[in-house]
Design an enzyme around this catalytic site. Structure first.
Site, PDB file in Angstrom:
ATOM      1  N   HIS A 120       0.847  -1.196   0.000  1.00  0.00           N
ATOM      2  CA  HIS A 120       0.000   0.000   0.000  1.00  0.00           C
ATOM      3  C   HIS A 120       0.882   1.246   0.000  1.00  0.00           C
ATOM      4  O   HIS A 120       1.951   1.250   0.626  1.00  0.00           O
ATOM      5  CB  HIS A 120      -0.899   0.025   1.235  1.00  0.00           C
TER       6      HIS A 120
ATOM      7  N   GLU B 282      -1.658  -0.183   8.038  1.00  0.00           N
ATOM      8  CA  GLU B 282      -2.647  -1.062   8.652  1.00  0.00           C
ATOM      9  C   GLU B 282      -2.030  -1.888   9.764  1.00  0.00           C
ATOM     10  O   GLU B 282      -0.805  -2.011   9.855  1.00  0.00           O
ATOM     11  CB  GLU B 282      -3.281  -1.978   7.603  1.00  0.00           C
TER      12      GLU B 282
ATOM     13  N   HIS C 229       3.477  -7.386   1.759  1.00  0.00           N
ATOM     14  CA  HIS C 229       2.873  -8.331   2.702  1.00  0.00           C
ATOM     15  C   HIS C 229       1.844  -9.223   2.033  1.00  0.00           C
ATOM     16  O   HIS C 229       1.333  -8.909   0.951  1.00  0.00           O
ATOM     17  CB  HIS C 229       2.218  -7.586   3.866  1.00  0.00           C
TER      18      HIS C 229
ATOM     19  N   ARG D 166      -1.019  -4.837  -6.250  1.00  0.00           N
ATOM     20  CA  ARG D 166      -0.756  -6.270  -6.230  1.00  0.00           C
ATOM     21  C   ARG D 166       0.545  -6.539  -6.979  1.00  0.00           C
ATOM     22  O   ARG D 166       0.696  -6.085  -8.119  1.00  0.00           O
ATOM     23  CB  ARG D 166      -1.914  -6.935  -6.979  1.00  0.00           C
TER      24      ARG D 166
HETATM   25 ZN    ZN Z   1      -2.836  -4.961   3.124  1.00  0.00          ZN
END
Ligand code: ZN
Length: 327
Positions: free
Chosen positions: A105, A122, A180, A200
């Site tokens: 991200h 996050e 991740h 992605r």
């Molecule tokens: Zn994520």
């Protein structure tokens, strides 16, 4: 809507079906699902484009979070954040029946340019993990941008990722820029910035529901990855005694601060200058604000408006509650 007193708000879950999802949002977390077999995410508190949470009970039933912020921002968010026009955090439960794509991200600056969205830092708290299930978090030491770009060409991305076994209770902080993936067999709670900016980089060779590989975003990912950051491991919190049990300080960053309360008696949460999000991680907990009581069950989420000030949490027996505030 303008007059009803605020209370600990619960929202209708917004369910997302994705190719890697399953049925454990229902079998473990008791979310009412439809017929599908790939329920991946339950967005518990959301204010993102077309995904806007709606209060699911009480005097404000049916009112959207966006309308509450527009009309009652200070009461809901508190004096520091009362001018916001969008709720700052997105809270989800995730069922990784299959491994998620390897992804990254962007931070706020890159999110704006590359995805017209906020950045996304996050944190995860693992609720359930099958034996041997994995978390991939960060790059192994010494993985350079060019080594990573080569691996994207050949598809040999997995050996470059730092990994560890997923254990229930573990909390993992994923700052923007960290590569991740959540491994197969993991159910977790995720607290993040209000953003859906995901790039992605690798999808394990699988195809989407249309039979074709899902889109990758390699250029954006290479722009967003922090190649200096290295591996990420679970946090190692210490439990300190508080009234009614113990408290562990978990993920802490400018966007959110998480604490885990293990309760066997009443304790106090909430503050008149900020909102508090509560997630039920184990057992049932009553939230008492003056005369009224609301239930926070396992797998549920409540938003305590700042106007409530301090509330009491009373476990039915023993319970575990995750609290989240904007620091
Ligand atoms: Zn994520």
């Amino acid at each position: 809507m303008r007059d009803a007193p605020l209370y600990p708000l619960r929202f209708e879950p917004i369910l997302k079906e994705l190719i890697w999802g399953g049925r454990r949002l229902e079998t473990i977390l008791k979310k009412p699902l439809g017929e599908g077999s790939r329920y991946a995410e339950s967005w518990e508190i959301a204010d993102h484009r077309d995904d806007v949470s709606r209060v699911d009970e009480g005097a404000l039933e049916g009112v959207t979070l966006r309308d509450l912020i527009r009309e009652r921002g200070i009461e809901l968010l508190g004096r520091h954040l009362g001018a916001l026009t969008q709720f700052p955090l997105l809270v989800k439960y995730i069922d990784a029946h299959q491994v998620l794509s390897v992804q990254v991200h962007p931070d706020d600056a890159k999110g704006k340019v590359l995805a017209n969205d906020n950045g996304k830092t996050e944190a995860w708290v693992i609720i359930h993990a099958e034996p041997g299930s994995l978390i991939y978090a960060g790059l192994n030491p010494g993985v350079t941008r060019s080594a990573f770009a080569n691996a994207l060409d050949t598809g040999a991305v997995e050996p470059l990722l730092h990994r560890f076994e997923a254990k229930p209770g573990a909390c993992i902080m994923i700052p923007a820029g960290t590569v991740h993936a959540i491994g197969a067999g993991v159910v977790l709670a995720e607290i993040q910035q209000m953003s859906d900016a995901t790039f992605r980089v690798h999808d394990w060779g699988r195809v989407g529901t249309d039979g074709r590989p899902r889109q990758l975003h390699l250029a954006e990912a290479l722009e967003s990855i922090d190649f200096e950051a290295g591996p990420v491991n679970p946090l190692d919190p210490t439990a300190e005694p508080i009234a009614g049990g113990t408290r562990e300080r978990l993920a802490h960053c400018p966007y959110f601060a998480l604490e885990r309360l293990r309760l066997n008696g009443p304790t106090t949460v909430g503050s008149s200058d900020r909102f508090t999000i509560l997630l039920g991680l184990e057992g049932d907990t009553e939230i008492r604000d003056g005369e009224s009581a609301k239930l926070l069950g396992f797998g549920q989420t409540r938003l305590l408006p700042s106007s409530l000030g301090e509330c009491q949490l009373v476990p039915r027996g023993e319970s575990v509650v995750l609290t989240c505030v904007v620091p």
